[in-house]
Write a protein that holds these residues in place. Structure first.
Motif, PDB file in Angstrom:
ATOM      1  N   ALA A  47     -25.157   1.421 -12.183  1.00 26.40           N
ATOM      2  CA  ALA A  47     -24.252   1.615 -10.369  1.00 26.40           C
ATOM      3  C   ALA A  47     -23.279   0.424 -10.131  1.00 26.40           C
ATOM      4  CB  ALA A  47     -25.420   1.541  -9.838  1.00 26.40           C
ATOM      5  N   SER A  48     -22.459   0.241 -11.288  1.00 26.77           N
ATOM      6  CA  SER A  48     -22.164  -0.967 -10.644  1.00 26.77           C
ATOM      7  C   SER A  48     -20.663  -0.731  -9.800  1.00 26.77           C
ATOM      8  CB  SER A  48     -21.248  -1.231 -12.249  1.00 26.77           C
ATOM      9  OG  SER A  48     -20.339  -0.353 -12.621  1.00 26.77           O
ATOM     10  N   ALA A  49     -20.384  -1.437  -9.042  1.00 26.61           N
ATOM     11  CA  ALA A  49     -18.747  -0.956  -8.602  1.00 26.61           C
ATOM     12  C   ALA A  49     -17.601  -0.404  -9.147  1.00 26.61           C
ATOM     13  CB  ALA A  49     -18.359  -2.358  -7.788  1.00 26.61           C
ATOM     14  N   GLN A  50     -17.733  -1.115 -10.583  1.00 21.90           N
ATOM     15  CA  GLN A  50     -16.175  -0.399 -10.834  1.00 21.90           C
ATOM     16  C   GLN A  50     -16.642   0.826 -11.867  1.00 21.90           C
ATOM     17  OE1 GLN A  50     -16.671  -2.656 -14.852  1.00 21.90           O
ATOM     18  NE2 GLN A  50     -14.120  -2.612 -15.259  1.00 21.90           N
ATOM     19  N   ARG A  51     -17.967   1.235 -12.216  1.00 23.32           N
ATOM     20  CA  ARG A  51     -18.566   2.472 -13.094  1.00 23.32           C
ATOM     21  C   ARG A  51     -18.049   3.803 -11.567  1.00 23.32           C
ATOM     22  NH1 ARG A  51     -23.045   6.360 -13.522  1.00 23.32           N
ATOM     23  NH2 ARG A  51     -22.316   8.031 -15.178  1.00 23.32           N
ATOM     24  N   LEU A  52     -18.941   3.019 -10.379  1.00 23.78           N
ATOM     25  CA  LEU A  52     -18.929   4.086  -9.163  1.00 23.78           C
ATOM     26  C   LEU A  52     -17.104   4.129  -8.641  1.00 23.78           C
ATOM     27  CD1 LEU A  52     -21.807   3.325  -7.573  1.00 23.78           C
ATOM     28  CD2 LEU A  52     -21.765   4.925  -8.836  1.00 23.78           C
ATOM     29  N   ASP A  53     -16.685   3.583  -8.892  1.00 24.72           N
ATOM     30  CA  ASP A  53     -15.007   3.688  -8.546  1.00 24.72           C
ATOM     31  C   ASP A  53     -14.320   4.105 -10.169  1.00 24.72           C
ATOM     32  OD1 ASP A  53     -12.510   2.991  -6.847  1.00 24.72           O
ATOM     33  OD2 ASP A  53     -11.774   1.700  -8.747  1.00 24.72           O
ATOM     34  N   ARG A  54     -14.286   4.385 -10.752  1.00 20.29           N
ATOM     35  CA  ARG A  54     -14.314   5.622 -11.633  1.00 20.29           C
ATOM     36  C   ARG A  54     -14.204   6.441 -11.409  1.00 20.29           C
ATOM     37  NH1 ARG A  54     -16.299   4.642 -17.192  1.00 20.29           N
ATOM     38  NH2 ARG A  54     -16.335   2.709 -16.686  1.00 20.29           N
ATOM     39  N   ILE A  55     -16.049   7.268 -10.731  1.00 17.03           N
ATOM     40  CA  ILE A  55     -16.323   8.158 -11.052  1.00 17.03           C
ATOM     41  C   ILE A  55     -15.573   8.325  -9.482  1.00 17.03           C
ATOM     42  CG2 ILE A  55     -18.041   9.592  -9.651  1.00 17.03           C
ATOM     43  CD1 ILE A  55     -20.514   7.540 -11.623  1.00 17.03           C
ATOM     44  N   ARG A  56     -15.095   7.729  -9.035  1.00 14.32           N
ATOM     45  CA  ARG A  56     -14.524   8.646  -7.503  1.00 14.32           C
ATOM     46  C   ARG A  56     -13.001   9.091  -7.774  1.00 14.32           C
ATOM     47  NH1 ARG A  56     -18.123   4.644  -4.137  1.00 14.32           N
ATOM     48  NH2 ARG A  56     -16.491   3.352  -5.203  1.00 14.32           N
ATOM     49  N   ARG A  57     -12.351   8.061  -8.563  1.00 13.01           N
ATOM     50  CA  ARG A  57     -11.048   8.921  -9.465  1.00 13.01           C
ATOM     51  C   ARG A  57     -11.323   9.590  -9.711  1.00 13.01           C
ATOM     52  NH1 ARG A  57      -9.644   5.028 -12.508  1.00 13.01           N
ATOM     53  NH2 ARG A  57     -10.950   3.522 -11.745  1.00 13.01           N
ATOM     54  N   ARG A  58     -11.648   9.849 -11.499  1.00 21.72           N
ATOM     55  CA  ARG A  58     -11.847  10.913 -11.873  1.00 21.72           C
ATOM     56  C   ARG A  58     -12.238  12.232 -10.642  1.00 21.72           C
ATOM     57  NH1 ARG A  58     -13.233   9.233 -17.744  1.00 21.72           N
ATOM     58  NH2 ARG A  58     -11.689   7.954 -17.766  1.00 21.72           N
ATOM     59  N   PHE A  59     -13.259  11.960  -9.735  1.00 20.09           N
ATOM     60  CA  PHE A  59     -13.814  13.473  -9.294  1.00 20.09           C
ATOM     61  C   PHE A  59     -12.184  13.170  -7.901  1.00 20.09           C
ATOM     62  CE2 PHE A  59     -15.228  14.735  -5.040  1.00 20.09           C
ATOM     63  CZ  PHE A  59     -14.997  16.160  -5.241  1.00 20.09           C
ATOM     64  N   ARG A 105     -25.520   4.929  -0.634  1.00 20.65           N
ATOM     65  CA  ARG A 105     -23.811   5.019  -0.968  1.00 20.65           C
ATOM     66  C   ARG A 105     -23.918   5.717  -2.412  1.00 20.65           C
ATOM     67  NH1 ARG A 105     -26.697   1.300  -4.500  1.00 20.65           N
ATOM     68  NH2 ARG A 105     -26.120   0.307  -6.155  1.00 20.65           N
ATOM     69  N   PHE A 106     -25.221   6.651  -2.016  1.00 24.19           N
ATOM     70  CA  PHE A 106     -25.103   7.473  -3.510  1.00 24.19           C
ATOM     71  C   PHE A 106     -25.346   9.205  -2.903  1.00 24.19           C
ATOM     72  CE2 PHE A 106     -27.623   4.192  -5.743  1.00 24.19           C
ATOM     73  CZ  PHE A 106     -27.151   4.024  -6.427  1.00 24.19           C
ATOM     74  N   ARG A 107     -24.950   8.691  -1.280  1.00 25.38           N
ATOM     75  CA  ARG A 107     -25.114  10.320  -0.792  1.00 25.38           C
ATOM     76  C   ARG A 107     -24.269  11.703  -0.997  1.00 25.38           C
ATOM     77  NH1 ARG A 107     -24.402   7.704   5.149  1.00 25.38           N
ATOM     78  NH2 ARG A 107     -23.004   6.492   4.238  1.00 25.38           N
ATOM     79  N   ILE A 108     -24.200  12.947  -0.965  1.00 26.84           N
ATOM     80  CA  ILE A 108     -23.471  13.269  -1.240  1.00 26.84           C
ATOM     81  C   ILE A 108     -22.332  13.592  -0.055  1.00 26.84           C
ATOM     82  CG2 ILE A 108     -23.618  15.680  -1.052  1.00 26.84           C
ATOM     83  CD1 ILE A 108     -26.262  16.654  -2.318  1.00 26.84           C
ATOM     84  N   GLU A 109     -21.594  13.192  -0.420  1.00 27.73           N
ATOM     85  CA  GLU A 109     -20.664  13.858   0.710  1.00 27.73           C
ATOM     86  C   GLU A 109     -20.347  13.877   1.727  1.00 27.73           C
ATOM     87  OE1 GLU A 109     -16.956  15.078  -1.709  1.00 27.73           O
ATOM     88  OE2 GLU A 109     -15.926  14.238  -0.250  1.00 27.73           O
ATOM     89  N   GLY A 110     -20.106  13.685   3.155  1.00 27.56           N
ATOM     90  CA  GLY A 110     -20.701  14.407   4.043  1.00 27.56           C
ATOM     91  C   GLY A 110     -22.518  14.723   5.166  1.00 27.56           C
TER      92      GLY A 110
END
Ligand SMILES: [Fe+2]
Length: 246
Positions: free
Chosen positions: A55-67, A101-106
């Motif tokens: 759950a590092s900031a780096q990995r969550l950022d990569r997930i957001r970019r790929r999403f 920070r793990f909420r489903i968007e919206g």
């Protein structure tokens, strides 16, 4: 019915054991749309310290970019939202670990990874994490409680799903729990939980190679147990206040 809501899938590519490439992810999303899904939540695994699914900031950022790349490339007729599938770990219980920070968007929903086929890291903290998330004013959804039924060599826990529900979680059965892919014991338990009215939602938990992103398959099998109208309510988003756009 209008269209299915599937709030559990692994279509963000290259970040866990789900979709392997952008093209693969688009293929999975297209198949989901063609099967009637209109709102699909992508829920990559968050499982420290397993592999690098942390759950590092780096990995969550990569997930957001790929999403974001996937949302841009996805076909018309299906809405995509980002969430996570959070595995219970002692680290998730720390006061400074914010589950929001793990909420489903919206939404105020957080999807939690349920039991695996065998005892797994973090099992002992699952119920405490459910209570912690509730205490933060969020709603936890526990995935595949039916898998707890197939553990061998450990004491059975026939009240597992009931206890997690009492702790405040909504319960979500997997398509593969109902198709028999997760094993005959899991199949029997999934149907028992449906019959007893303990299940709030169905999800595909689709990964691509090993499981399809097809919540319609779960709906059809659940209908054999609870009837068509009740099965529709398990996939229309009504249990979690989410609606697919018409
Ligand atoms: Fe999953």
């Amino acid at each position: 019915m209008a269209g299915y809501v599937d709030m559990h899938s692994h279509v963000v590519f290259g970040v866990d054991d789900g979709a392997e490439s952008l093209a693969h992810a688009v293929e999975l999303v297209t198949a989901a749309r063609d099967a009637g899904t209109r709102l699909l939540v992508a829920t990559p695994h968050v499982v420290p310290p397993y592999l690098d699914w942390n759950a590092s900031a780096q990995r969550l950022d990569r997930i957001r970019r790929r999403f974001a790349l996937l949302r841009d490339a996805a076909p018309a007729g299906i809405e995509l939202r980002l969430g996570y599938e959070v595995t219970a770990r002692p680290a998730r219980l720390r006061a400074d670990d914010d589950p929001a920070r793990f909420r489903i968007e919206g939404t105020e929903l957080v999807l939690l990874d349920g039991p695996q086929a065998v005892p797994w890291h973090g099992d002992a903290t699952m119920e405490r994490l459910i209570r912690r998330i509730r205490a933060e004013g969020l709603t936890p959804i526990l995935a595949h409680p039916e898998r707890r039924a197939c553990w061998r060599g450990v004491p059975p826990d026939p009240g597992f799903a009931e206890r997690m529900k009492a702790a405040g979680a909504l319960l979500q059965v997997d398509a593969t729990g109902l198709t028999g892919r997760d094993g005959p014991g899991v199949d029997v338990e999934a149907r028992r939980l449906l019959q007893e009215g303990l299940i709030d939602l169905l999800g595909s938990d689709g990964h691509g190679r090993v499981s399809e992103v097809r919540v319609d398959l779960a709906r059809a099998m659940a209908a054999e147990v609870v009837g068509e109208a009740a099965a529709d309510r398990l996939v229309d988003g009504s249990a979690i206040g989410l609606r697919a756009r018409p």
